[in-house]
Design an enzyme around this catalytic site. Structure first.
Site, PDB file in Angstrom:
ATOM      1  N   HIS A  76      -3.876 -36.075 -14.589  1.00 54.95           N
ATOM      2  CA  HIS A  76      -4.148 -34.819 -15.300  1.00 54.95           C
ATOM      3  C   HIS A  76      -3.033 -34.561 -16.309  1.00 54.95           C
ATOM      4  O   HIS A  76      -1.864 -34.498 -15.939  1.00 54.95           O
ATOM      5  CB  HIS A  76      -4.232 -33.650 -14.317  1.00 54.95           C
ATOM      6  CG  HIS A  76      -5.554 -33.544 -13.628  1.00 54.95           C
ATOM      7  ND1 HIS A  76      -6.070 -32.359 -13.171  1.00 54.95           N
ATOM      8  CD2 HIS A  76      -6.475 -34.479 -13.340  1.00 54.95           C
ATOM      9  CE1 HIS A  76      -7.257 -32.585 -12.623  1.00 54.95           C
ATOM     10  NE2 HIS A  76      -7.519 -33.860 -12.705  1.00 54.95           N
ATOM     11  N   TYR A 204      -5.676 -21.907 -12.419  1.00 59.38           N
ATOM     12  CA  TYR A 204      -5.052 -20.865 -11.592  1.00 59.38           C
ATOM     13  C   TYR A 204      -5.398 -19.525 -12.234  1.00 59.38           C
ATOM     14  O   TYR A 204      -5.035 -19.303 -13.400  1.00 59.38           O
ATOM     15  CB  TYR A 204      -3.529 -21.002 -11.588  1.00 59.38           C
ATOM     16  CG  TYR A 204      -2.960 -22.260 -10.958  1.00 59.38           C
ATOM     17  CD1 TYR A 204      -2.926 -23.472 -11.647  1.00 59.38           C
ATOM     18  CD2 TYR A 204      -2.406 -22.216  -9.669  1.00 59.38           C
ATOM     19  CE1 TYR A 204      -2.379 -24.614 -11.075  1.00 59.38           C
ATOM     20  CE2 TYR A 204      -1.848 -23.364  -9.093  1.00 59.38           C
ATOM     21  CZ  TYR A 204      -1.840 -24.558  -9.800  1.00 59.38           C
ATOM     22  OH  TYR A 204      -1.281 -25.675  -9.229  1.00 59.38           O
ATOM     23  N   PRO A 296       2.189 -22.379  -2.041  1.00 60.69           N
ATOM     24  CA  PRO A 296       1.547 -23.544  -2.662  1.00 60.69           C
ATOM     25  C   PRO A 296       1.235 -23.402  -4.152  1.00 60.69           C
ATOM     26  O   PRO A 296       0.752 -24.360  -4.762  1.00 60.69           O
ATOM     27  CB  PRO A 296       0.253 -23.698  -1.856  1.00 60.69           C
ATOM     28  CG  PRO A 296       0.006 -22.371  -1.245  1.00 60.69           C
ATOM     29  CD  PRO A 296       1.324 -21.721  -1.052  1.00 60.69           C
ATOM     30  N   LYS A 300       4.124 -27.740  -4.909  1.00 61.06           N
ATOM     31  CA  LYS A 300       5.431 -28.392  -4.784  1.00 61.06           C
ATOM     32  C   LYS A 300       5.806 -28.909  -3.399  1.00 61.06           C
ATOM     33  O   LYS A 300       6.729 -29.707  -3.273  1.00 61.06           O
ATOM     34  CB  LYS A 300       6.536 -27.429  -5.241  1.00 61.06           C
ATOM     35  CG  LYS A 300       6.519 -27.168  -6.723  1.00 61.06           C
ATOM     36  CD  LYS A 300       6.854 -28.431  -7.477  1.00 61.06           C
ATOM     37  CE  LYS A 300       6.524 -28.352  -8.931  1.00 61.06           C
ATOM     38  NZ  LYS A 300       6.099 -29.604  -9.515  1.00 61.06           N
ATOM     39  N   TYR A 387       6.395 -27.998 -13.507  1.00 56.44           N
ATOM     40  CA  TYR A 387       5.150 -28.452 -12.864  1.00 56.44           C
ATOM     41  C   TYR A 387       5.115 -29.973 -12.739  1.00 56.44           C
ATOM     42  O   TYR A 387       4.690 -30.500 -11.712  1.00 56.44           O
ATOM     43  CB  TYR A 387       3.937 -27.938 -13.659  1.00 56.44           C
ATOM     44  CG  TYR A 387       2.659 -27.954 -12.859  1.00 56.44           C
ATOM     45  CD1 TYR A 387       2.313 -26.878 -12.029  1.00 56.44           C
ATOM     46  CD2 TYR A 387       1.784 -29.038 -12.907  1.00 56.44           C
ATOM     47  CE1 TYR A 387       1.139 -26.892 -11.285  1.00 56.44           C
ATOM     48  CE2 TYR A 387       0.611 -29.059 -12.169  1.00 56.44           C
ATOM     49  CZ  TYR A 387       0.295 -27.975 -11.362  1.00 56.44           C
ATOM     50  OH  TYR A 387      -0.867 -27.984 -10.622  1.00 56.44           O
TER      51      TYR A 387
HETATM   52  P1  RFL Z   1       4.362 -32.041   7.900  1.00 60.73           P
HETATM   53  O1  RFL Z   1       3.256 -32.590   7.048  1.00 60.73           O
HETATM   54  O2  RFL Z   1       4.177 -30.700   8.478  1.00 60.73           O
HETATM   55  O3  RFL Z   1       4.604 -33.106   9.066  1.00 60.73           O
HETATM   56  C1  RFL Z   1       5.422 -32.825  10.177  1.00 60.73           C
HETATM   57  C2  RFL Z   1       4.994 -33.690  11.342  1.00 60.73           C
HETATM   58  O4  RFL Z   1       5.861 -33.425  12.457  1.00 60.73           O
HETATM   59  C3  RFL Z   1       5.086 -33.307  13.634  1.00 60.73           C
HETATM   60  N1  RFL Z   1       5.819 -32.474  14.605  1.00 60.73           N
HETATM   61  C4  RFL Z   1       6.472 -32.985  15.667  1.00 60.73           C
HETATM   62  N2  RFL Z   1       6.618 -34.234  16.079  1.00 60.73           N
HETATM   63  C5  RFL Z   1       7.362 -34.432  17.210  1.00 60.73           C
HETATM   64  N3  RFL Z   1       7.930 -33.402  17.908  1.00 60.73           N
HETATM   65  C6  RFL Z   1       7.800 -32.132  17.515  1.00 60.73           C
HETATM   66  N4  RFL Z   1       8.364 -31.154  18.211  1.00 60.73           N
HETATM   67  C7  RFL Z   1       7.053 -31.876  16.338  1.00 60.73           C
HETATM   68  N5  RFL Z   1       6.732 -30.755  15.669  1.00 60.73           N
HETATM   69  C8  RFL Z   1       5.978 -31.134  14.621  1.00 60.73           C
HETATM   70  C9  RFL Z   1       3.760 -32.698  13.178  1.00 60.73           C
HETATM   71  O5  RFL Z   1       2.696 -33.000  14.081  1.00 60.73           O
HETATM   72  C10 RFL Z   1       3.586 -33.373  11.813  1.00 60.73           C
HETATM   73  O6  RFL Z   1       2.824 -34.577  11.921  1.00 60.73           O
HETATM   74  O7  RFL Z   1       5.756 -32.028   7.106  1.00 60.73           O
HETATM   75  P2  RFL Z   1       6.320 -33.039   5.989  1.00 60.73           P
HETATM   76  O8  RFL Z   1       6.104 -34.470   6.402  1.00 60.73           O
HETATM   77  O9  RFL Z   1       7.669 -32.576   5.648  1.00 60.73           O
HETATM   78  O10 RFL Z   1       5.344 -32.836   4.714  1.00 60.73           O
HETATM   79  C11 RFL Z   1       5.292 -31.619   4.024  1.00 60.73           C
HETATM   80  C12 RFL Z   1       3.895 -31.384   3.439  1.00 60.73           C
HETATM   81  O11 RFL Z   1       2.932 -31.589   4.439  1.00 60.73           O
HETATM   82  C13 RFL Z   1       3.741 -29.963   2.859  1.00 60.73           C
HETATM   83  O12 RFL Z   1       4.904 -29.601   2.140  1.00 60.73           O
HETATM   84  C14 RFL Z   1       2.536 -29.829   1.901  1.00 60.73           C
HETATM   85  O13 RFL Z   1       1.340 -30.023   2.572  1.00 60.73           O
HETATM   86  C15 RFL Z   1       2.514 -28.444   1.252  1.00 60.73           C
HETATM   87  N6  RFL Z   1       1.343 -28.218   0.399  1.00 60.73           N
HETATM   88  C16 RFL Z   1       1.299 -28.738  -0.880  1.00 60.73           C
HETATM   89  N7  RFL Z   1       2.294 -29.511  -1.343  1.00 60.73           N
HETATM   90  C17 RFL Z   1       2.216 -30.088  -2.588  1.00 60.73           C
HETATM   91  O14 RFL Z   1       3.150 -30.803  -2.979  1.00 60.73           O
HETATM   92  N8  RFL Z   1       1.136 -29.897  -3.418  1.00 60.73           N
HETATM   93  C18 RFL Z   1       0.083 -29.139  -3.016  1.00 60.73           C
HETATM   94  O15 RFL Z   1      -0.888 -29.061  -3.766  1.00 60.73           O
HETATM   95  C19 RFL Z   1       0.151 -28.504  -1.716  1.00 60.73           C
HETATM   96  N9  RFL Z   1      -0.865 -27.738  -1.286  1.00 60.73           N
HETATM   97  C20 RFL Z   1       0.275 -27.456   0.856  1.00 60.73           C
HETATM   98  C21 RFL Z   1      -0.835 -27.241  -0.024  1.00 60.73           C
HETATM   99  C22 RFL Z   1       0.229 -26.946   2.159  1.00 60.73           C
HETATM  100  C23 RFL Z   1      -0.843 -26.208   2.587  1.00 60.73           C
HETATM  101  N10 RFL Z   1      -0.814 -25.738   3.935  1.00 60.73           N
HETATM  102  C24 RFL Z   1      -1.918 -25.678   4.804  1.00 60.73           C
HETATM  103  C25 RFL Z   1       0.449 -25.452   4.568  1.00 60.73           C
HETATM  104  C26 RFL Z   1      -1.920 -26.506   0.373  1.00 60.73           C
HETATM  105  C27 RFL Z   1      -1.933 -25.977   1.674  1.00 60.73           C
HETATM  106  C28 RFL Z   1      -3.132 -25.150   2.034  1.00 60.73           C
HETATM  107  C1  PHB Z   2      -4.822 -28.520  -3.841  1.00 59.51           C
HETATM  108  O1  PHB Z   2      -5.610 -29.232  -4.505  1.00 59.51           O
HETATM  109  O2  PHB Z   2      -4.888 -28.470  -2.607  1.00 59.51           O
HETATM  110  C2  PHB Z   2      -3.795 -27.726  -4.542  1.00 59.51           C
HETATM  111  C3  PHB Z   2      -3.615 -27.898  -5.909  1.00 59.51           C
HETATM  112  C4  PHB Z   2      -2.650 -27.138  -6.580  1.00 59.51           C
HETATM  113  C5  PHB Z   2      -1.883 -26.238  -5.877  1.00 59.51           C
HETATM  114  C6  PHB Z   2      -2.039 -26.094  -4.508  1.00 59.51           C
HETATM  115  C7  PHB Z   2      -2.998 -26.840  -3.833  1.00 59.51           C
HETATM  116  O3  PHB Z   2      -0.967 -25.504  -6.542  1.00 59.51           O
END
Ligand code: RFL
Ligand code: PHB
Length: 393
Positions: A76, A204, A296, A300, A387
Site C-alpha cells: 500500500h 480511518y 491500534p 504499530k 506510519y
Molecule cells: P503476543 O502476540 O501477545 O504473544 C504473547 C504470547 O505469550 C503467551 N503467554 C505465555 N506463555 C507462557 N507463559 C505465560 N505465563 C504466558 N502468558 C502469555 C501467549 O499465549 C502468547 O502466545 O505478544 P507479542 O509476541 O509481543 O506480539 C505483539 C502483537 O501481537 C501485538 O502488538 C499486535 O497484535 C497489536 N496489534 C497491531 N499491531 C500492528 O503492528 N498493526 C496492527 O494493525 C495491529 N492491529 C493489534 C491490532 C492488536 C489487536 N488486539 C486484539 C490486541 C488489532 C487488534 C484488534
Molecule cells: C487491521 O487490519 O487489523 C488494522 C489495520 C490498521 C490499524 C489497525 C488494525 O491501524
C-alpha cells in the site's frame, strides 16, 4: 523430581516476538527453548494486526520467512483519513519514498511456526505456572509445569515475550519497575467479512458518532472496526447494527461502495497505552507487548514488537561473539524508539476518536488539526514518516 533442561536463551511466549527471536537466533547458531501457555492452533487463530512496516518486512525477509508474504501481501502506497466524510489521502510513497504491506499477523505467525518446526525447534506448549527465577545470577532458571509434570530450564538469558498479560514483567521487583499507562474510554469492535474491501486503501474515519476503520486482509476479505464503549458487550452488536453504524461513520461517499455480508471473528479490544521501564532486569529481557502496548490506531503494536526483536537478537548474537555493547544498551535503545511510537499512536488515536469527555472546544481543536493536516504537506509528512516506520535507532 522436575525434568531438567538446558539452553542458551529461554523464550517465554510463542507470539510473533518469541517466534521471530527464536528464528533469528537459530540462524546464528544460538540454541533456544520456547514455552507458551497455549498451543500452536490457538496462537495461529488470534486475529490481530494487519499492517507491516517496510522494516518489519525486511526483518522477516532476513529471517527467511517472507516468501508467502511477498507472494500474497498487498503493498500500500497510501491511506486515507476522513473527518465527517471529508477525505484526505496520506501519500506514503510520495512523502517518504516508502510504503507498507498489508499481511495478517495470523499469516506472519504461521510462516514463523512453519520455519521453526522445519528446523526442529524445541517447544513446550500448554504450560502452566511459568516462573522466571534467579534473574540476577549467571544461571537464570524458568520453572513451569506441563500436564502436571514439573520442568526446570537453566539458561544464559530469559527473553520475556509473553505479551501484556504474561509473567515476565511481573518478575521484575516492584521497586525497580516503573509503569506508565493511559486507558482510553472506548474499545474497538472488529469483524472479518468475506467481501471485497470498501476502498483499495485503508480508511480511518472520525465521525460525530465515533471512529471507524476500513482495513483488509486480501482483495476478497475485509477487516472493519468501529469505536464502541469500553465495557460494551459483543451481544449488543448484531451484524445489522454493525453495518448501519459502520456505513454512517464512513460517510456517504465511501459507504456507497460498501458490500456487507455475514461477519465472523467479531470481538472487542479495549484501547490502552502502556510502557514498562526498564526492558532488562539482570538476565531477563522484555520485548513486544510484554513491555509496551499501543492503541491500534497507527498499526504499530506488531511492528514495535519486531523492532524490539531486531535489537535484542543483534545484542544477543554480538554477546556470543564477545561484544556486550548492544546487550548493555538494549533497554535504553528500545525505549527511545518505543516512546516515539507511543507518542504517534496516542496522537493519531486522539485525533481520530470521539472522547465522551471532550467539550465543544476540544472538538473544534480536533477538527482544526484535521484541516491543518489536510492542507499542509509538512503535517502530512510527519504522519507518513511515522506510519511507514521510524528508523530502528
Ligand atoms: P503476543 O502476540 O501477545 O504473544 C504473547 C504470547 O505469550 C503467551 N503467554 C505465555 N506463555 C507462557 N507463559 C505465560 N505465563 C504466558 N502468558 C502469555 C501467549 O499465549 C502468547 O502466545 O505478544 P507479542 O509476541 O509481543 O506480539 C505483539 C502483537 O501481537 C501485538 O502488538 C499486535 O497484535 C497489536 N496489534 C497491531 N499491531 C500492528 O503492528 N498493526 C496492527 O494493525 C495491529 N492491529 C493489534 C491490532 C492488536 C489487536 N488486539 C486484539 C490486541 C488489532 C487488534 C484488534
Ligand atoms: C487491521 O487490519 O487489523 C488494522 C489495520 C490498521 C490499524 C489497525 C488494525 O491501524
Amino acid at each position: 523430581m522436575p525434568q531438567l533442561h538446558k539452553t542458551q536463551i529461554c523464550i517465554i511466549g510463542a507470539g510473533p516476538s518469541g517466534l521471530l527471536l527464536s528464528q533469528l537466533l537459530a540462524q546464528a547458531g544460538i540454541d533456544t527453548i520456547v514455552l507458551d501457555r497455549k498451543d500452536r492452533t490457538y496462537i495461529e487463530g488470534r486475529i490481530r494486526a494487519g499492517v507491516l512496516e517496510q522494516g518489519t518486512v525486511e526483518a522477516l525477509k532476513q529471517a527467511g520467512v517472507a516468501d508467502r508474504l511477498h507472494a500474497q501481501g498487498l503493498p500500500h502506497d497510501g491511506f486515507e483519513l476522513a473527518f465527517d466524510g471529508v477525505r484526505h489521502r496520506i501519500d506514503l510513497k510520495a512523502l517518504t519514498g516508502r510504503s507498507v504491506m498489508v499481511y495478517g499477523q495470523t499469516e506472519v505467525t504461521k510462516d514463523l511456526f512453519d520455519a521453526r518446526f522445519a528446523d526442529g525447534q524445541t517447544f513446550f506448549f500448554n504450560v502452566d505456572h511459568v516462573t522466571p527465577n534467579d534473574l540476577k545470577s549467571d544461571r537464570p532458571k524458568v520453572h513451569f509445569t506441563q500436564g502436571g509434570e514439573q520442568h526446570v530450564i537453566t539458561c544464559d538469558y530469559i527473553a520475556g515475550c509473553d505479551g501484556f498479560h504474561g509473567v515476565s514483567r511481573a518478575a521484575i521487583p516492584q521497586n525497580v519497575l516503573k509503569t506508565f499507562e493511559r486507558v482510553y474510554p472506548f474499545g474497538w469492535l472488529g469483524i472479518l467479512v468475506d467481501k471485497p474491501p470498501v476502498s483499495h486503501e485503508l480508511l480511518y474515519a472520525n465521525h460525530a458518532e465515533g471512529f471507524a476503520l476500513a482495513s483488509m486482509r486480501s482483495e476478497t476479505r475485509s477487516r472493519y472496526y468501529i469505536q464502541c464503549d469500553r465495557g460494551d458487550d459483543i451481544a449488543n452488536w448484531s451484524d445489522r447494527r454493525f453495518w448501519e453504524t459502520f456505513a454512517t461513520r464512513l460517510g456517504p461517499d465511501a459507504a456507497a461502495n460498501l458490500q456487507t455480508g455475514p461477519s465472523f471473528e467479531k470481538s472487542i479490544a479495549p484501547l490502552r497505552s502502556f510502557v514498562a521501564e526498564p526492558m532488562r532486569y539482570g538476565n531477563l529481557f522484555l520485548a513486544g507487548d510484554a513491555a509496551h502496548i499501543v492503541p491500534p490506531t497507527g498499526a504499530k503494536g506488531l511492528n514495535l514488537a519486531v523492532a524490539d526483536i531486531r535489537l535484542l537478537s543483534r545484542a544477543l548474537i554480538e554477546h556470543y561473539a564477545g561484544n556486550d555493547h548492544h546487550i548493555d544498551s538494549y533497554s535504553q535503545t528500545a525505549l527511545n524508539r518505543v516512546w516515539k511510537v507511543e507518542r504517534f499512536s496516542w496522537q493519531l488515536s486522539t485525533l481520530m476518536h470521539q472522547f465522551p469527555e471532550n467539550s465543544p472546544f476540544e472538538k473544534r481543536i480536533q477538527r482544526a488539526e484535521f484541516d491543518y493536516i489536510a492542507g499542509s504537506e509538512a503535517a502530512s509528512k510527519t504522519i507518513a514518516e511515522n506510519y511507514v516506520g521510524l528508523p530502528l535507532e
